[in-house]
Design a protein around this motif. Structure first.
Motif, short mmCIF file in Angstrom:
data_model
loop_
_atom_site.label_atom_id
_atom_site.label_comp_id
_atom_site.label_asym_id
_atom_site.label_seq_id
_atom_site.Cartn_x
_atom_site.Cartn_y
_atom_site.Cartn_z
N GLN A 83 0.71 -1.21 0.14
CA GLN A 83 -0.05 0.03 0.08
C GLN A 83 0.96 1.23 -0.05
N GLU A 97 -5.11 9.20 -5.66
CA GLU A 97 -6.27 9.57 -5.03
C GLU A 97 -7.32 9.80 -6.20
N LYS A 100 -8.34 6.76 -7.78
CA LYS A 100 -9.66 6.04 -6.85
C LYS A 100 -10.92 6.77 -7.35
N ASP A 105 -16.43 2.68 -6.33
CA ASP A 105 -16.19 2.71 -5.12
C ASP A 105 -15.55 1.67 -4.60
N GLY A 106 -14.83 1.40 -3.80
CA GLY A 106 -14.21 0.05 -3.31
C GLY A 106 -13.04 -0.45 -4.03
N THR A 107 -12.74 0.07 -4.97
CA THR A 107 -11.43 -0.05 -5.95
C THR A 107 -10.18 0.11 -5.05
N GLU A 108 -9.39 -0.77 -5.08
CA GLU A 108 -8.00 -0.61 -4.44
C GLU A 108 -7.01 -0.58 -5.62
N VAL A 109 -6.11 0.59 -5.36
CA VAL A 109 -5.12 0.96 -6.38
C VAL A 109 -3.64 0.86 -5.58
N ARG A 110 -2.73 0.25 -6.40
CA ARG A 110 -1.38 0.43 -5.73
C ARG A 110 -0.49 0.62 -6.99
N VAL A 122 -4.55 -2.46 -10.13
CA VAL A 122 -6.16 -1.90 -9.74
C VAL A 122 -6.93 -3.36 -9.63
N HIS A 123 -7.55 -3.39 -8.26
CA HIS A 123 -8.33 -4.36 -7.92
C HIS A 123 -9.69 -3.91 -7.45
N TRP A 130 -5.57 -8.93 -9.76
CA TRP A 130 -5.00 -7.63 -10.14
C TRP A 130 -4.83 -7.46 -11.52
#
Length: 446
Positions: A83, A97, A100, A105-110, A122-123, A130
């Motif tokens: 993260q 930011e 996202k 909504d709820g999407t995880e970005v690394r 992106v997940h 991913w």
């Protein structure tokens, strides 16, 4: 000491350069800030587009291979990056930011680990793993940018153009200021070209009109005064001849003295009315002062003693006729109203050559000093009828200004009147040819 900032051109230069510096610094900061924002927005939109394209590809053609640098990674793969933490650079944090915000909504970005190709992981809630897609590299601002070179070039061009515009704006005003100075010193003043903004053209037009009217008035007065004085010379000559033929010696002497007084007044009128530049040959002032002092003592044995303090040297030269009239009027004034001894001084100062004549009398009342050089003004009502017309100091001031100098009338601290005349170095050393050439040029300009 003159400072460049005291001139109109200097202040315009400071204002223009200051405004250009502020505007260019502001534009440089705005451009760099907006460039970073545009770069971030473009990278976000590109990443969102690729993620959506991969999802469409998985849903409709899962058997087809993915484009290069686009891949799917299992959720529990050890290659999944960590993260983002607080040590992440601000541009990258802002990128995450913004990404996202554009995804559901709820999407995880690394972000990919440093050292590898720039990519984003992106997940989403409905994704099985991913989605890894490439992104535009977010380069931090460089310390030396070509933008600085372009800004420096634009700034230099703007400064040169502004300086040229400021010079064009102040040049007519400078010409007008020089003409005002010449007019104030009583020197011939050619018409000033009417250039520049409308207000400046109106001011120049009014000044030229004022100079023409004042010159015309002066010419009319000089012509009238010279005509009257010239016409009086013949009757005075006849009157003196008839007085010489009188038998009564006492009456004859009184009439002759009165005729001489009137003749002296007429001569003063003619000198005051004469308004042409002196065409006589320049002579060393120190030598001429010595000759005039010796002649004055010989002609008037009972006159006040004259002291000489001549320190200017042979470089200080003035037209012979003007110098004779200056000293004659000042010595006559000191003999009539001052007290011995009369001192003639010459010296060199930083502002120019100085010629000063002073006496040790009572001087002039401070409230009357401003009127001392006005023509036809007698400061003492008792002064009259003795060949004095109130023109002595007026003639001195006019002759000094006509020769290019300045005249200051005041009282000595120890008592007595002093007249100080200052002549610039370049004017007080001109040859006769230079003076005549300058006079002819001024007459043609008028």
């Amino acid at each position: 000491m003159r400072r460049a900032i005291d001139t109109l051109f200097g202040r315009l230069v400071v204002i223009v350069i200051g405004m250009l510096v502020l505007s260019h610094v502001a534009w440089f900061a705005i451009i760099r800030f907006e460039r970073d924002n545009v770069q971030t927005r473009f990278a976000v939109e590109e990443a969102v587009f690729l993620v959506e394209a991969v999802r469409q590809h998985i849903a409709k053609a899962p058997d087809q291979p993915l484009p290069p640098r686009v891949r799917l990674v299992a959720l529990n793969s050890p290659d999944v990056p960590k993260q983002p933490d607080e040590d992440t650079p601000p541009p990258l944090q802002r990128f995450v930011e913004d990404l996202k915000d554009r995804l559901p909504d709820g999407t995880e970005v690394r972000l990919n680990e440093p050292g590898g190709p720039p990519s984003v992981w992106v997940h989403g809630a409905k994704d099985d793993g991913w989605i890894v897609v490439p992104v535009q590299p977010l380069r931090p601002p460089r310390s030396r940018d070509r933008m600085l070179l372009w800004l420096a070039l634009i700034f230099s061009t703007a400064v040169l153009a502004a300086l040229f515009g400021a010079w064009q704006l102040q040049y007519p005003l400078r010409s007008l200021a020089q003409a005002v100075g010449r007019f104030g010193r009583g020197q011939p003043t050619p018409p000033v070209p009417e250039r520049g903004p409308r207000e400046l053209r109106q001011l120049t037009h009014g000044f030229n009109q004022m100079v023409r009217e004042v010159s015309q008035t002066e010419n009319d007065r000089a012509v009238m005064l010279a005509g009257v004085a010239h016409d009086l010379k013949t009757p005075l000559a006849r009157l003196r001849l008839r007085a010489e033929m009188m038998d009564d010696e006492k009456l004859r002497d009184g009439v002759v003295r009165d005729v001489d007084s009137m003749a002296h007044i007429v001569d003063q009128f003619l000198v005051f009315a004469h308004d042409r530049p002196d065409g006589s040959e320049p002579v060393p002032v120190d030598e001429q002062c010595e000759r005039i002092a010796r002649a004055y003592r010989a002609v008037s044995p009972g006159a006040q003693p004259i002291r000489l303090k001549l320190e200017a040297g042979p470089a200080f030269a003035l037209p012979a006729a003007s110098l004779d009239r200056l000293l004659s009027n000042l010595l006559d004034n000191a003999h009539a109203y001052g007290a011995p001894p009369v001192v003639i001084e010459t010296r060199r100062e930083a502002s120019g050559w100085v010629l000063m004549v002073s006496d040790h009398g009572k001087g002039i009342a401070p409230e009357d000093l401003i009127k001392a050089s006005r023509p036809f003004v007698r400061l003492d009502p008792a002064r009259g009828g003795s060949g004095h017309s109130g023109l002595g100091l007026a003639i001195v001031e006019r002759l000094a200004r006509r020769a290019g100098g300045e005249c200051e009338i005041g009282n000595r601290a120890e008592g007595g009147l002093q007249v100080v005349m200052t002549f610039p170095f370049d004017i007080a050393t001109r040859t006769l040819q230079e003076r005549r050439a300058g006079s002819q040029h001024e007459e043609r300009a008028l």
